[in-house]
Design a protein around this motif. Structure first.
Motif, PDB file in Angstrom:
ATOM      1  N   ILE A 541       0.873  -1.167   0.000  1.00  0.00           N
ATOM      2  CA  ILE A 541       0.000   0.000   0.000  1.00  0.00           C
ATOM      3  C   ILE A 541       0.918   1.227   0.000  1.00  0.00           C
ATOM      4  O   ILE A 541       2.075   1.163   0.434  1.00  0.00           O
ATOM      5  CB  ILE A 541      -0.932   0.024   1.230  1.00  0.00           C
ATOM      6  N   SER A 542       0.424   2.328  -0.520  1.00  0.00           N
ATOM      7  CA  SER A 542       1.311   3.489  -0.680  1.00  0.00           C
ATOM      8  C   SER A 542       0.638   4.760  -0.206  1.00  0.00           C
ATOM      9  O   SER A 542      -0.591   4.874  -0.159  1.00  0.00           O
ATOM     10  CB  SER A 542       1.728   3.639  -2.145  1.00  0.00           C
ATOM     11  N   GLU A 551      -2.099   7.779   8.841  1.00  0.00           N
ATOM     12  CA  GLU A 551      -3.419   7.172   8.893  1.00  0.00           C
ATOM     13  C   GLU A 551      -3.371   5.720   8.423  1.00  0.00           C
ATOM     14  O   GLU A 551      -3.959   4.821   9.052  1.00  0.00           O
ATOM     15  CB  GLU A 551      -4.391   7.970   8.041  1.00  0.00           C
ATOM     16  N   LEU A 552      -2.614   5.439   7.306  1.00  0.00           N
ATOM     17  CA  LEU A 552      -2.508   4.071   6.802  1.00  0.00           C
ATOM     18  C   LEU A 552      -1.760   3.178   7.779  1.00  0.00           C
ATOM     19  O   LEU A 552      -2.102   2.001   7.970  1.00  0.00           O
ATOM     20  CB  LEU A 552      -1.812   4.066   5.445  1.00  0.00           C
ATOM     21  N   ALA A 553      -0.708   3.717   8.418  1.00  0.00           N
ATOM     22  CA  ALA A 553       0.048   2.923   9.401  1.00  0.00           C
ATOM     23  C   ALA A 553      -0.829   2.591  10.591  1.00  0.00           C
ATOM     24  O   ALA A 553      -0.752   1.479  11.141  1.00  0.00           O
ATOM     25  CB  ALA A 553       1.286   3.705   9.835  1.00  0.00           C
ATOM     26  N   ARG A 554      -1.675   3.522  11.041  1.00  0.00           N
ATOM     27  CA  ARG A 554      -2.563   3.279  12.184  1.00  0.00           C
ATOM     28  C   ARG A 554      -3.638   2.259  11.835  1.00  0.00           C
ATOM     29  O   ARG A 554      -3.948   1.365  12.629  1.00  0.00           O
ATOM     30  CB  ARG A 554      -3.211   4.597  12.605  1.00  0.00           C
ATOM     31  N   ARG A 555      -4.147   2.373  10.619  1.00  0.00           N
ATOM     32  CA  ARG A 555      -5.273   1.531  10.247  1.00  0.00           C
ATOM     33  C   ARG A 555      -4.828   0.114   9.857  1.00  0.00           C
ATOM     34  O   ARG A 555      -5.455  -0.871  10.244  1.00  0.00           O
ATOM     35  CB  ARG A 555      -6.020   2.179   9.070  1.00  0.00           C
ATOM     36  N   HIS A 556      -3.717  -0.014   9.075  1.00  0.00           N
ATOM     37  CA  HIS A 556      -3.347  -1.318   8.524  1.00  0.00           C
ATOM     38  C   HIS A 556      -2.211  -2.010   9.284  1.00  0.00           C
ATOM     39  O   HIS A 556      -2.017  -3.222   9.094  1.00  0.00           O
ATOM     40  CB  HIS A 556      -2.945  -1.167   7.047  1.00  0.00           C
ATOM     41  N   ARG A 557      -1.478  -1.292  10.084  1.00  0.00           N
ATOM     42  CA  ARG A 557      -0.357  -1.853  10.826  1.00  0.00           C
ATOM     43  C   ARG A 557       0.526  -2.726   9.935  1.00  0.00           C
ATOM     44  O   ARG A 557       0.568  -3.961  10.083  1.00  0.00           O
ATOM     45  CB  ARG A 557      -0.845  -2.669  12.020  1.00  0.00           C
TER      46      ARG A 557
END
Length: 632
Positions: A541-542, A551-557
């Protein structure tokens, strides 16, 4: 018949007077001899005789004066007219001496008139020439004033006593004196005008005194002003010699160092910006070429592979040039990271020789190392010392003939290590040796060589060696090879015991797909990185901004994060700090990627690895494998 002269006339008059005297004397004697003569009559006769003689003398004098004085007056009047600028002609009557004098006077007047006419003609011609010359001098002065006024730097001309003969408006601005008042002003007075603004007035006054004591001295005086921005003005002064070789004056030019420094800053920023901007597209180009040559696009012909190899080789060359430019700028600014520690020079030399092994083999040149095992440790930054050795060895290989050898040697000399790189090439001229270590210098005739670079390698070596407290120089003779020398301080401390390496981590071989978050502000680089991880079987994911990445790091770990430090909204270091502060992303491995990463700061904020653009795909795969191997 010649007329009687003045002398004859004077004698005739005098003769008449004498004859009269004798006649009167005879009468007096006869009367004296008469017996009947009375004393009273004799006395009366004597008085009468005296009166007659006096009268005759007076009459003779008047006659003689009447013959001479009128003519003398005319001559004197003519002389007065000559003194007044006239040219009179007198009447020369008779043949006596006065007539001859008048004729000589007339000839003299004629000669004077002729000479005056010639002088007037010559003076008129000279006057016209002088007027023409004066007009030309005025025009030249106007042109010179125009040129001096147009010069941005100050120009001042001094006489032998250091007084101003000429100055332009810039000098007036520097010293705060109107241009009209600069004429004849003493240099010491000018310095006094800005003395209160100088940071070191004593040094400036000392320089001015030296120039006064030694008129033939070529020197410069730097005026460091205590103004906002610390403006500096450099006065460069050279003597002016006359035809006899003596110093007749001095010319000084002022250079605004503040403006020069600003231009240098703008040039440096421009080069830095261009270099950084080139790194991002080069990352895409180099990554794409690496993937294609690695088989990502399938198989292709030998000709196509050869063309792709050429493109990749020249991409690597362009990367090296950009790295050299950035290195040069950082070293000149004193911002390059150099951390000298005790280190063995032999190990560093071995790594440098391995780095140039391929070009040495291709050139047919053998590299020999002659470093004794007993050589003490040196105090240096191993990465930077290796960079110097690689540069010197590469140059030696480049200019050595096939079948010859390059020798790398070192020995201890007092408290320094003396390192030498000797080649057997064509050598260099003495003139080129003087500018060898300056920027953008190339050996004569070498610009046509395929391996020619930017001419920054030796300049970088000089900065690195000087940053270590050493010095670098070269010795060479044409057609007899060259030897490059540099020194490094010896270490008085033992080498710290190396930390035992951790067990090498291997790439994730579990076959389990991992989630990788690629954060980069450039879409092409993002696609290249995504493709690299996807070909390894991972999911990608990018994100193109800091807030989106958080936000992506928090949501998808994700299991791994690659982080570009140059993001449009948040600074990459701030994103890294916030990730390490959040519970969801605190333990996720992060590989920082940037055009020029600050390794110390990134690692201090929690990065696991740091890479520099353009990317080395194999290195990225190695580091990502190590990072993912730690993830459970």
């Amino acid at each position: 018949m010649r007329r009687p002269g003045l002398t004859t006339r004077f004698l005739a008059v005098s003769g008449g007077v004498i004859a009269g005297i004798f006649l009167l004397a005879a009468v007096l004697v006869r009367q004296w001899n008469e017996a009947s003569a009375r004393a009273a009559d004799l006395q009366r006769l004597i008085w009468i005789f005296a009166l007659l003689i006096s009268g005759m003398v007076i009459a003779a004098s008047l006659i003689q004066a009447a013959m001479v004085l009128p003519r003398l007056r005319r001559i004197l009047k003519g002389m007065e007219e000559v003194r007044g600028g006239g040219y009179p002609r007198l009447l020369a009557a008779g043949n006596d001496e006065l007539a001859e004098t008048v004729r000589g006077f007339n000839e003299t007047v004629d000669t004077l008139r002729s000479r005056d006419e010639k002088l007037r003609a010559w003076a008129g011609h000279r006057e016209s020439e002088l007027m023409k010359l004066s007009q030309e001098l005025d025009q030249e002065r106007e042109r010179l004033d125009t040129v001096l006024s147009a010069i941005g730097d100050g120009v001042i001309v001094l006489d032998s006593e250091n007084k101003v003969l000429m100055a332009n408006r810039r000098v007036s601005e520097i010293f705060g004196i109107p241009v009209e008042q600069l004429q004849g002003c003493d240099l010491a007075v000018l310095i006094e005008q800005v003395r209160h603004r100088l940071l070191r007035p004593d040094l400036v006054e000392k320089k001015v005194l030296e120039l006064r004591r030694a008129p033939s001295l070529v020197d410069e005086v730097t005026l460091e002003l205590d103004d906002p921005g610390h403006q500096a003005i450099r006065l460069y002064s050279v003597p002016v010699h006359g035809a006899d070789g003596h110093v007749i004056g001095r010319i000084a030019t002022s250079l605004d160092l503040g403006r020069e420094r600003e231009i240098e800053r703008m040039k440096t920023e421009f080069l830095s910006t261009i270099s950084h901007e080139l790194r991002t597209p080069l990352t895409s180009i180099k990554g794409s070429l690496g993937l294609v040559l690695g088989g990502a696009a399938g198989t292709f012909s030998a000709d196509a592979r050869e063309l792709l190899d050429i493109a990749r080789t020249n991409t690597d060359r362009l990367v090296r040039i950009i790295n050299q430019i950035l290195d040069m700028m950082l070293l000149e600014r004193g911002q390059a990271l150099i951390r000298p520690v005790p280190m063995p020079l032999g190990a560093c030399a071995e790594r440098a020789v391995r780095a140039v092994a391929a070009p040495a083999q291709e050139a047919g040149v053998e590299v020999k190392v002659q470093i004794p095992a007993s050589l003490p440790n040196v105090l240096g930054d191993s990465r930077r010392v290796e960079q110097v050795l690689v540069n010197l060895l590469s140059n030696a290989i480049k200019y050595s003939n096939r079948g010859r050898e390059v020798v790398l040697s070192a020995r201890a000399e007092g408290d320094t290590a003396h390192v030498a790189v000797k080649d057997s090439g064509c050598g260099m001229s003495p003139e080129f040796l003087e500018r060898l270590f300056t920027k953008f210098e190339h050996a004569e005739g070498s610009l046509t060589r395929e391996s020619q670079g930017m001419g920054l390698g030796l300049a970088i070596c000089r900065h690195v060696v000087q940053a270590h407290g050493g010095r670098i120089w070269a010795e060479s003779k044409e057609a007899a090879g060259s030897t490059f020398h540099f020194t490094l301080p010896l270490s008085i401390s033992p080498i710290a015991e190396p930390v035992p390496p951790r067990a090498p981590a291997v790439a994730d071989a579990s076959g389990t797909p991992r989630l990788v978050l690629v954060i980069d502000n450039d879409e092409d680089v993002t696609r290249i990185l995504s493709y690299i991880f996807e070909t390894q079987g991972h999911q990608v994911i990018s994100a193109h901004s800091g807030n989106e990445a958080l936000e992506l790091a928090r949501r998808h770990r994700p299991d791994l994060i690659t982080l570009d430090l140059n993001l449009p909204d948040l600074d990459g270091f701030e994103v890294l700090r916030m990730m390490r502060a959040a519970e969801e992303s605190r333990h996720i491995p992060v590989i920082c990627i940037s055009v020029r990463p600050d390794v110390r700061l990134a690692l201090a904020l929690g990065a696991d690895f740091c890479m520099e653009k353009p990317l080395d795909i194999d290195r990225l795969r190695e580091l990502s494998g190590k990072a993912l191997a730690t993830v459970r």
